[in-house]
Design an enzyme around this catalytic site. Structure first.
Site, PDB file in Angstrom:
ATOM      1  N   SER A  64       2.127  19.059   9.855  1.00 18.92           N
ATOM      2  CA  SER A  64       1.274  19.221  11.035  1.00 18.92           C
ATOM      3  C   SER A  64       0.403  20.470  10.924  1.00 18.92           C
ATOM      4  O   SER A  64       0.752  21.436  10.242  1.00 18.92           O
ATOM      5  CB  SER A  64       2.122  19.345  12.303  1.00 18.92           C
ATOM      6  OG  SER A  64       2.887  18.175  12.498  1.00 18.92           O
TER       7      SER A  64
HETATM    8  N1  SAH Z   1       7.395  18.151  11.524  1.00 27.95           N
HETATM    9  C1  SAH Z   1       6.751  17.647  10.332  1.00 27.95           C
HETATM   10  C2  SAH Z   1       5.672  16.649  10.694  1.00 27.95           C
HETATM   11  C3  SAH Z   1       5.694  15.484   9.772  1.00 27.95           C
HETATM   12  S1  SAH Z   1       4.677  14.127  10.244  1.00 27.95           S
HETATM   13  C4  SAH Z   1       6.208  18.765   9.493  1.00 27.95           C
HETATM   14  O1  SAH Z   1       5.989  19.869  10.045  1.00 27.95           O
HETATM   15  O2  SAH Z   1       5.997  18.583   8.299  1.00 27.95           O
HETATM   16  C5  SAH Z   1       5.802  13.110  11.165  1.00 27.95           C
HETATM   17  C6  SAH Z   1       7.082  12.697  10.500  1.00 27.95           C
HETATM   18  O3  SAH Z   1       7.754  11.778  11.376  1.00 27.95           O
HETATM   19  C7  SAH Z   1       6.924  11.960   9.181  1.00 27.95           C
HETATM   20  O4  SAH Z   1       7.672  12.625   8.194  1.00 27.95           O
HETATM   21  C8  SAH Z   1       7.460  10.554   9.464  1.00 27.95           C
HETATM   22  O5  SAH Z   1       8.103   9.955   8.359  1.00 27.95           O
HETATM   23  C9  SAH Z   1       8.432  10.818  10.596  1.00 27.95           C
HETATM   24  N2  SAH Z   1       8.748   9.646  11.429  1.00 27.95           N
HETATM   25  C10 SAH Z   1       7.938   8.635  11.805  1.00 27.95           C
HETATM   26  N3  SAH Z   1       8.602   7.745  12.578  1.00 27.95           N
HETATM   27  C11 SAH Z   1       9.873   8.225  12.700  1.00 27.95           C
HETATM   28  C12 SAH Z   1      11.061   7.751  13.378  1.00 27.95           C
HETATM   29  N4  SAH Z   1      11.070   6.615  14.080  1.00 27.95           N
HETATM   30  N5  SAH Z   1      12.178   8.504  13.281  1.00 27.95           N
HETATM   31  C13 SAH Z   1      12.201   9.664  12.574  1.00 27.95           C
HETATM   32  N6  SAH Z   1      11.118  10.147  11.905  1.00 27.95           N
HETATM   33  C14 SAH Z   1       9.974   9.444  11.969  1.00 27.95           C
END
Ligand code: SAH
Length: 213
Positions: A64
């Site tokens: 993010s």
């Molecule tokens: N907090 C992370 C943001 C990653 S983007 C960072 O700072 O890097 C969002 C993430 O949510 C992705 O890794 C994706 O695989 C995950 N995601 C999407 N749907 C999800 C679900 N139903 N349960 C858990 N994780 C999920």
């Protein structure tokens, strides 16, 4: 795994940028000033690590934007010792921010590849979550509830009920809600069935995916 003076200088610039964009919580700013964000990204992107931008981290996901991380962290109002649930571990950068704020962190990721990579990486640089879980964030983590706050780091098409019901009284859920564009939304649990809702403008996230089974 190096963190040089150059990186530290770039991080201070990033902190200044976040202050100029309106982030005020000094603990959040300190955490972002401390965490080596470049180590959370693929080497090809290291030069961009301290720009206020989201970047690809593999498996079609992104780390993010720092402003978004700061904005969500600020809304959570974390106190040291709080029990916190994160949905979407991804690179683990937001997890590290929560740990710097003194939270006991439980974090769920549904992409196995990212789950494995981040589970290895975070302890390597000294960040120990209570639990990293490979699973579906829509369900939350009933066995560990209630939580003082819950953060969703992917765009949710709707607000999953389990997340609301796993909040402690006084607890806060920070969740971007919407399909193409998301509205950052804060729910505060006022009583067993009473929630206060606040909305904070538009953000863009990768989607919170529902399991096919
Ligand atoms: N907090 C992370 C943001 C990653 S983007 C960072 O700072 O890097 C969002 C993430 O949510 C992705 O890794 C994706 O695989 C995950 N995601 C999407 N749907 C999800 C679900 N139903 N349960 C858990 N994780 C999920």
């Amino acid at each position: 795994m190096k963190d040089t003076f150059k990186h530290q200088g770039m991080r201070q610039q990033l902190v200044e940028t976040l202050i100029n964009k309106g982030i005020k919580n000094t603990d959040v700013l300190k955490a972002i000033g401390k965490i080596p964000r470049h180590l959370f990204m693929d080497s090809g992107f290291i030069d961009h690590a301290y720009q206020d931008k989201a970047f690809p981290i593999g498996a079609d996901q992104t780390i993010s934007q720092p402003y978004t991380v700061a904005f969500q962290s600020e809304l959570m109002q974390i106190k040291s010792g709080d029990k916190v649930l994160e949905i979407g571990t991804g690179s683990g950068y937001q997890t590290a921010v929560l740990l710097e704020l003194g939270a006991k962190v439980y974090s769920i990721e549904r992409q196995q590849e990212l789950f494995k990579k981040t589970s290895k990486f975070l302890p390597k640089i000294g960040y120990r979550a209570k639990k990293l879980i490979f699973g579906d964030g829509y369900k939350g983590l009933p066995d560990e509830a209630p939580f003082n706050s819950i953060i969703v780091t992917a765009g949710a098409p709707f607000v999953p009920n389990p997340l609301l019901s796993q909040l402690a009284i006084g607890g806060r859920l920070v969740i971007p809600v919407g399909d193409e564009v998301q509205i950052m939304t804060l729910f505060i649990r006022k009583g067993p069935k009473e929630f206060e809702k606040h909305e904070f403008g538009e953000f863009r996230f990768v989607p919170l995916l529902e399991d096919k089974n």
